[in-house]
Design a protein around this motif. Sequence first.
Motif, short mmCIF file in Angstrom:
data_model
loop_
_atom_site.label_atom_id
_atom_site.label_comp_id
_atom_site.label_asym_id
_atom_site.label_seq_id
_atom_site.Cartn_x
_atom_site.Cartn_y
_atom_site.Cartn_z
N ILE A 20 2.21 5.54 0.14
CA ILE A 20 1.14 4.53 0.21
C ILE A 20 1.50 3.35 -0.68
N PHE A 21 2.08 3.64 -1.84
CA PHE A 21 2.39 2.59 -2.81
C PHE A 21 3.88 2.33 -2.91
N GLU A 22 4.22 1.06 -2.96
CA GLU A 22 5.61 0.63 -3.12
C GLU A 22 6.05 0.82 -4.57
N THR A 23 5.17 0.44 -5.50
CA THR A 23 5.44 0.63 -6.93
C THR A 23 4.25 1.34 -7.56
N LYS A 24 4.50 2.06 -8.64
CA LYS A 24 3.43 2.79 -9.32
C LYS A 24 2.67 1.92 -10.30
N GLY A 25 3.26 0.83 -10.74
CA GLY A 25 2.62 -0.03 -11.72
C GLY A 25 2.89 0.48 -13.12
N ASN A 26 2.63 -0.36 -14.09
CA ASN A 26 2.84 0.00 -15.48
C ASN A 26 1.87 -0.79 -16.34
N ILE A 27 0.98 -0.10 -17.01
CA ILE A 27 -0.04 -0.77 -17.81
C ILE A 27 0.59 -1.48 -19.01
N PHE A 28 1.71 -0.96 -19.53
CA PHE A 28 2.34 -1.58 -20.69
C PHE A 28 3.02 -2.90 -20.34
N LEU A 29 3.46 -3.03 -19.08
CA LEU A 29 4.07 -4.27 -18.63
C LEU A 29 3.09 -5.15 -17.86
N LEU A 30 1.82 -4.77 -17.86
CA LEU A 30 0.74 -5.48 -17.19
C LEU A 30 1.01 -5.65 -15.69
N ARG A 31 1.49 -4.58 -15.06
CA ARG A 31 1.76 -4.59 -13.62
C ARG A 31 0.88 -3.57 -12.92
N MET A 32 0.13 -4.05 -11.95
CA MET A 32 -0.68 -3.14 -11.14
C MET A 32 0.19 -2.59 -10.02
N PRO A 33 -0.16 -1.42 -9.49
CA PRO A 33 0.62 -0.85 -8.38
C PRO A 33 0.59 -1.76 -7.16
N LYS A 34 1.72 -1.84 -6.47
CA LYS A 34 1.81 -2.63 -5.25
C LYS A 34 1.75 -1.68 -4.06
N MET A 35 0.88 -2.00 -3.12
CA MET A 35 0.64 -1.13 -1.99
C MET A 35 1.43 -1.57 -0.77
N ASN A 36 1.94 -0.59 -0.02
CA ASN A 36 2.58 -0.89 1.26
C ASN A 36 1.49 -1.25 2.27
N GLU A 37 1.81 -2.16 3.18
CA GLU A 37 0.85 -2.51 4.22
C GLU A 37 0.75 -1.41 5.26
N ARG A 38 1.89 -0.81 5.58
CA ARG A 38 1.96 0.26 6.58
C ARG A 38 2.84 1.38 6.06
N CYS A 39 2.65 2.56 6.64
CA CYS A 39 3.49 3.71 6.32
C CYS A 39 4.89 3.45 6.88
N GLY A 40 5.89 3.73 6.08
CA GLY A 40 7.26 3.52 6.52
C GLY A 40 7.74 4.54 7.54
N VAL A 41 7.04 5.67 7.66
CA VAL A 41 7.45 6.73 8.57
C VAL A 41 6.69 6.65 9.90
N CYS A 42 5.36 6.64 9.84
CA CYS A 42 4.55 6.70 11.08
C CYS A 42 3.89 5.37 11.45
N ASN A 43 4.08 4.34 10.61
CA ASN A 43 3.54 2.99 10.86
C ASN A 43 2.01 2.91 10.83
N LEU A 44 1.35 3.84 10.14
CA LEU A 44 -0.10 3.80 9.98
C LEU A 44 -0.48 2.62 9.09
N LYS A 45 -1.43 1.81 9.52
CA LYS A 45 -1.90 0.68 8.72
C LYS A 45 -2.92 1.22 7.71
N PHE A 46 -2.67 0.99 6.42
CA PHE A 46 -3.52 1.55 5.37
C PHE A 46 -4.83 0.80 5.22
N GLU A 47 -4.79 -0.53 5.28
CA GLU A 47 -6.02 -1.31 5.16
C GLU A 47 -6.59 -1.54 6.56
#
Length: 114
Positions: A20-47
């Motif tokens: 679901i997520f491209e990156t997990k994020g890191n609170i110490f580096l002030l980065r929020m998790p980045k979400m994939n738009e679609r599943c890379g395997v089955c192409n399900l749209k998450f939003e």
Amino acid sequence: MMKIAGIVKGTCPNCKKGAIFETKGNIFLLRMPKMNERCGVCNLKFEKETGFFFGAMFVSYALAVAEMVASLVIFWMFIDLAPLTVFMIIAGIAILTSTFNFRVSRAIWIYLFN
């Protein structure tokens, strides 16, 4: 039990393989998790639609409250720390778990509506 593991791992609710997520994020580096738009395997749209994850904010709020109440009980009732110390610990825990809560709340929301 498989759904809980999928939520925590952040895997697609449809195929259980894609992330679901491209990156997990890191609170110490002030980065929020980045979400994939679609599943890379089955192409399900998450939003599913615009504003779909508005409800995930309430799930995130519930997770944060549960963590804070558990911390309050542990550090104030059982360990018997001073109220200001407990407040500082709870604030720290809330900050440190924010990216985890973000990922888990969105995963729960996706699993609820798929």
